[in-house]
Design a protein around this motif. Structure first.
Motif, PDB file in Angstrom:
ATOM      1  N   LYS A 366       0.797  -1.223   0.000  1.00 24.82           N
ATOM      2  CA  LYS A 366       0.000   0.000   0.000  1.00 24.82           C
ATOM      3  C   LYS A 366       0.830   1.275   0.000  1.00 24.82           C
ATOM      4  CE  LYS A 366      -4.078  -2.030   1.842  1.00 24.82           C
ATOM      5  NZ  LYS A 366      -5.193  -2.079   2.748  1.00 24.82           N
ATOM      6  N   ASP A 367       2.111   1.154   0.293  1.00 28.08           N
ATOM      7  CA  ASP A 367       2.894   2.382   0.433  1.00 28.08           C
ATOM      8  C   ASP A 367       3.876   2.608  -0.726  1.00 28.08           C
ATOM      9  OD1 ASP A 367       4.442   0.216   1.003  1.00 28.08           O
ATOM     10  OD2 ASP A 367       5.399   1.095   2.778  1.00 28.08           O
ATOM     11  N   GLU A 368       3.648   1.927  -1.850  1.00 23.91           N
ATOM     12  CA  GLU A 368       4.533   2.133  -2.999  1.00 23.91           C
ATOM     13  C   GLU A 368       3.734   2.639  -4.198  1.00 23.91           C
ATOM     14  OE1 GLU A 368       7.817  -1.244  -1.742  1.00 23.91           O
ATOM     15  OE2 GLU A 368       6.624  -1.608  -3.527  1.00 23.91           O
ATOM     16  N   SER A 369       4.429   3.280  -5.146  1.00 22.99           N
ATOM     17  CA  SER A 369       3.714   3.907  -6.268  1.00 22.99           C
ATOM     18  C   SER A 369       3.119   2.864  -7.218  1.00 22.99           C
ATOM     19  CB  SER A 369       4.648   4.847  -7.025  1.00 22.99           C
ATOM     20  OG  SER A 369       5.771   4.147  -7.501  1.00 22.99           O
ATOM     21  N   ILE A 370       1.876   3.126  -7.622  1.00 26.10           N
ATOM     22  CA  ILE A 370       1.126   2.189  -8.465  1.00 26.10           C
ATOM     23  C   ILE A 370       0.540   2.957  -9.651  1.00 26.10           C
ATOM     24  CG2 ILE A 370      -0.802   0.540  -8.501  1.00 26.10           C
ATOM     25  CD1 ILE A 370      -0.708   0.709  -5.348  1.00 26.10           C
ATOM     26  N   VAL A 371       0.644   2.388 -10.842  1.00 26.65           N
ATOM     27  CA  VAL A 371      -0.058   2.941 -12.002  1.00 26.65           C
ATOM     28  C   VAL A 371      -1.101   1.934 -12.467  1.00 26.65           C
ATOM     29  CG1 VAL A 371       0.135   3.649 -14.428  1.00 26.65           C
ATOM     30  CG2 VAL A 371       1.857   4.405 -12.790  1.00 26.65           C
ATOM     31  N   VAL A 372      -2.333   2.395 -12.653  1.00 22.86           N
ATOM     32  CA  VAL A 372      -3.398   1.559 -13.201  1.00 22.86           C
ATOM     33  C   VAL A 372      -3.627   1.994 -14.652  1.00 22.86           C
ATOM     34  CG1 VAL A 372      -5.842   0.948 -13.021  1.00 22.86           C
ATOM     35  CG2 VAL A 372      -4.466   1.184 -10.945  1.00 22.86           C
ATOM     36  N   SER A 373      -3.536   1.041 -15.568  1.00 22.42           N
ATOM     37  CA  SER A 373      -3.622   1.355 -16.999  1.00 22.42           C
ATOM     38  C   SER A 373      -5.076   1.344 -17.464  1.00 22.42           C
ATOM     39  CB  SER A 373      -2.842   0.320 -17.813  1.00 22.42           C
ATOM     40  OG  SER A 373      -1.531   0.196 -17.311  1.00 22.42           O
ATOM     41  N   ILE A 374      -5.614   2.531 -17.692  1.00 20.40           N
ATOM     42  CA  ILE A 374      -6.979   2.644 -18.208  1.00 20.40           C
ATOM     43  C   ILE A 374      -6.869   2.890 -19.706  1.00 20.40           C
ATOM     44  CG2 ILE A 374      -9.093   4.025 -18.150  1.00 20.40           C
ATOM     45  CD1 ILE A 374      -8.679   2.110 -15.717  1.00 20.40           C
ATOM     46  N   THR A 375      -7.365   1.928 -20.487  1.00 19.54           N
ATOM     47  CA  THR A 375      -7.037   1.928 -21.919  1.00 19.54           C
ATOM     48  C   THR A 375      -8.229   2.148 -22.838  1.00 19.54           C
ATOM     49  OG1 THR A 375      -7.201  -0.479 -21.780  1.00 19.54           O
ATOM     50  CG2 THR A 375      -4.993   0.467 -21.671  1.00 19.54           C
ATOM     51  N   GLY A 376      -9.447   2.262 -22.276  1.00 21.92           N
ATOM     52  CA  GLY A 376     -10.603   2.441 -23.156  1.00 21.92           C
ATOM     53  C   GLY A 376     -11.744   3.169 -22.462  1.00 21.92           C
ATOM     54  N   ASN A 377     -12.731   3.580 -23.243  1.00 25.99           N
ATOM     55  CA  ASN A 377     -13.790   4.493 -22.795  1.00 25.99           C
ATOM     56  C   ASN A 377     -15.144   3.808 -22.568  1.00 25.99           C
ATOM     57  OD1 ASN A 377     -15.986   6.541 -23.099  1.00 25.99           O
ATOM     58  ND2 ASN A 377     -14.204   7.898 -23.251  1.00 25.99           N
ATOM     59  N   GLY A 378     -15.784   4.157 -21.472  1.00 24.83           N
ATOM     60  CA  GLY A 378     -17.031   3.521 -21.050  1.00 24.83           C
ATOM     61  C   GLY A 378     -18.231   3.786 -21.936  1.00 24.83           C
ATOM     62  N   LEU A 379     -18.193   4.862 -22.709  1.00 28.28           N
ATOM     63  CA  LEU A 379     -19.337   5.144 -23.575  1.00 28.28           C
ATOM     64  C   LEU A 379     -19.466   4.094 -24.679  1.00 28.28           C
ATOM     65  CD1 LEU A 379     -18.970   9.016 -23.789  1.00 28.28           C
ATOM     66  CD2 LEU A 379     -20.754   7.735 -22.592  1.00 28.28           C
ATOM     67  N   LYS A 380     -18.401   3.332 -24.889  1.00 30.72           N
ATOM     68  CA  LYS A 380     -18.452   2.298 -25.930  1.00 30.72           C
ATOM     69  C   LYS A 380     -19.047   0.980 -25.433  1.00 30.72           C
ATOM     70  CE  LYS A 380     -14.150   3.628 -28.290  1.00 30.72           C
ATOM     71  NZ  LYS A 380     -12.986   3.018 -28.953  1.00 30.72           N
ATOM     72  N   THR A 381     -19.108   0.784 -24.128  1.00 30.84           N
ATOM     73  CA  THR A 381     -19.609  -0.502 -23.596  1.00 30.84           C
ATOM     74  C   THR A 381     -20.723  -0.250 -22.585  1.00 30.84           C
ATOM     75  OG1 THR A 381     -17.948  -0.565 -21.821  1.00 30.84           O
ATOM     76  CG2 THR A 381     -17.356  -1.635 -23.888  1.00 30.84           C
ATOM     77  N   GLN A 382     -21.678   0.568 -22.991  1.00 32.46           N
ATOM     78  CA  GLN A 382     -22.724   0.979 -22.049  1.00 32.46           C
ATOM     79  C   GLN A 382     -23.581  -0.183 -21.575  1.00 32.46           C
ATOM     80  OE1 GLN A 382     -24.853   4.541 -23.250  1.00 32.46           O
ATOM     81  NE2 GLN A 382     -23.166   5.115 -24.591  1.00 32.46           N
ATOM     82  N   GLU A 383     -23.755  -1.203 -22.468  1.00 29.03           N
ATOM     83  CA  GLU A 383     -24.618  -2.310 -22.037  1.00 29.03           C
ATOM     84  C   GLU A 383     -24.096  -3.023 -20.791  1.00 29.03           C
ATOM     85  OE1 GLU A 383     -22.896  -1.661 -24.869  1.00 29.03           O
ATOM     86  OE2 GLU A 383     -24.102  -2.533 -26.480  1.00 29.03           O
ATOM     87  N   ALA A 384     -22.795  -2.926 -20.540  1.00 24.06           N
ATOM     88  CA  ALA A 384     -22.239  -3.618 -19.369  1.00 24.06           C
ATOM     89  C   ALA A 384     -22.757  -3.035 -18.060  1.00 24.06           C
ATOM     90  CB  ALA A 384     -20.708  -3.542 -19.398  1.00 24.06           C
TER      91      ALA A 384
END
Ligand SMILES: Cc1ncc(COP(=O)(O)O)c(C=O)c1O
Ligand SMILES: [Zn+2]
Lengths: 409, 79
Positions: A366-384
């Motif tokens: 919990k005390d080290e640097s973390i990058v989360v890779s967000i690679t796509g947009n939610g408007l394209k998968t609204q049915e989910a």
């Protein structure tokens, strides 16, 4: 000026010329671009990069084109966001989101790979481009080839989300919806590719195309102030992106642009399609193909082309992998929206959901640097998420109705 | 004659059976192995199959029926 020496087999190391080749004829291993790093080191400094326009071509010596870039001139350099609200929610000290949900022009990291693929396809003299896609690649190939004035054939599984289909058709390609899953589409495309002289971005142009993903990694390193994070979580489908992020770190180290990094890389997949994460967890050097069944359709590749390298990347870096259920994907999509204001697609839900689990079970400290890779947009998968986020409160256009239904006293 | 570049994945219970050899004999297909990996749990072979088109089809169908996962590495090469 070109810094590319040629292609090289990833398995046996045999050299190949700079052509539209992708598989070693001896060992059937995949081919990779081979660079002249000594030469790159002479020109590519922090100062040189910083002075260039803020798009993915600012690292052009590390991209496999010979002439000037012609595509994706407004793509890349997406925000790296310090996610303070999410830090609180997850109980971690330093968390970043690399946000390709706002990639120009088609809202996913695939704009990066397609920019490179099309620039290269034009250098090779192709007039037609094609791809097999789980959706985002379809959007980007259709879009960027329209800008480039190239003929385009796009192959997708027939059951993709409406947003991915409309986001492709709007650019007027020949869109072929194949009645089967991605792996069947891909199998068909390898047949098509061997018959037609087209630039199949993820088949015969693949060695060049895949290099575009490195820019996602370079940007993280630059945006962190020429530093690597300790942990990075990456969504995996074919497994290319994760290996290229890893490569971006190694290259920046080699060029002296960052100090020696100790980044651990983690693969994220949906439980309904997790051949890479399974191989990581079972410590296997062979990927067992699966039949995908998940709402994360962009990641639904059961027989990942780079799966074995993706698993090796996670292992060699000291990282790991995690898979998440469809419910966990939806929860993570909502969490990201409600903490950081980023509406990501199912792939982003997979990534954040996996990151959350890795943090909770202590694999990521919990005390080290973390990058989360967000690679796509939610408007394209609204049915989910459509029936999992409540409904608007419907009222008559008067104050009484408002007070009756919304602000009950 | 045609050539097919394929990857075969063998689940645990098939690793010890000589399926590839049997297929080759039965359908007059010539296998040329380029790379292979094997663990306790699973086996993987990259190979080229050469033979008459319909024999290749039959051979591949046979492998699949026996439980081997067959994936093309590239599309067919017709010579
Ligand atoms: C939004 C998104 N993220 C991640 C990936 C995974 O990329 P790769 O196939 O390189 O593993 C994909 C692939 O389609 C994608 O669409
Ligand atoms: Zn080789």
């Amino acid at each position: 000026m070109s810094c590319v020496k040629g292609l090289k087999c990833r398995e046996c190391g045999r050299p190949y010329p700079k052509e539209a080749l992708f598989v070693c004829e001896y060992c059937f291993g995949p081919l990779e671009v081979d660079y002249d790093y000594d030469r790159i080191k002479q020109v590519l400094t922090r100062e040189a990069i910083s002075a260039r326009p803020k798009n993915l071509w600012r690292y052009r010596e590390l991209l496999p084109i010979d002439g000037d870039p012609t595509d994706g001139l407004n793509s890349g350099f997406t925000p790296l966001i310090r996610a303070r609200n999410l830090e609180k929610a997850l109980g971690v000290r330093e968390l970043y989101i690399k946000d390709d949900s706002v990639s120009h022009p088609t809202l996913s990291f695939k704009d990066r790979v397609v920019a490179v693929a099309l620039s290269k396809a034009k250098e090779f003299g192709f007039d037609t481009v094609a791809c097999a896609s789980t959706g985002n690649l379809a959007n980007s190939v259709a879009c960027q080839s329209a800008i480039a004035g190239l003929k385009r054939y796009i192959f997708i599984p027939a059951d993709l989300e409406a947003g991915k289909i409309i986001g492709t058709l709007i650019y007027n390609p020949t869109l072929v919806a194949v009645e089967g899953n991605y792996d069947e589409v891909n199998r068909l495309c390898s047949e098509v590719a061997s018959k037609y002289n087209w630039a199949f971005v993820n088949i015969n142009i693949r060695p060049y195309y895949a290099e575009g993903s490195k820019t996602y990694g370079y940007e993280i390193l630059e945006q962190l102030g020429w530093k690597a994070p300790r942990h990075i979580v990456v969504p995996c489908a074919g497994g290319s992106l994760i290996t290229k992020i890893w490569k971006s770190i190694r290259e920046f180290e080699k060029l002296g642009l960052i100090e020696k990094a100790h980044t651990k890389v983690y693969a994220a997949q949906a439980a309904g399609c997790a051949p890479i994460v399974t191989a990581i967890k079972e410590n296997s050097e062979i990927i067992k193909p699966v039949k995908p069944k998940t709402i994360a359709k962009s990641l639904a590749i059961g027989n990942p082309a780079d799966g074995i390298y993706a698993a090796a990347t996670a292992r060699d870096s000291g990282g790991g992998g995690e898979d998440v259920s469809d419910d966990e994907i939806v929860e993570a999509i909502k969490l990201l929206a409600q903490t950081e204001g980023i509406f990501t697609e199912t792939a982003g839900g997979v990534t954040l959901g996996a990151a959350k689990k890795l943090i909770e079970n202590g694999k990521i400290p919990k005390d080290e640097s973390i990058v989360v890779s967000i690679t796509g947009n939610g408007l394209k998968t609204q049915e989910a998420v459509a029936d999992k986020i409540g409904k608007p409160i419907r009222i008559k256009p008067n104050i009484a109705s408002f007070e009756e239904h919304v602000r009950r006293h | 004659m045609a050539k097919r570049l394929i990857k075969l994945t063998f689940p645990k219970d098939l690793i010890k059976k000589p399926i590839t050899f049997q297929m080759a004999k039965k359908f007059d297909v010539m296998p040329n192995i380029r790379r292979a990996k094997i663990t306790e749990e699973i086996g993987e072979i990259m190979l080229e199959l050469e033979g008459a088109d319909q024999n290749l089809d039959k051979g591949v169908a046979y492998l699949k029926k026996e439980g081997v996962i067959v994936e093309p590495i590239v599309g067919d090469i017709i010579e």
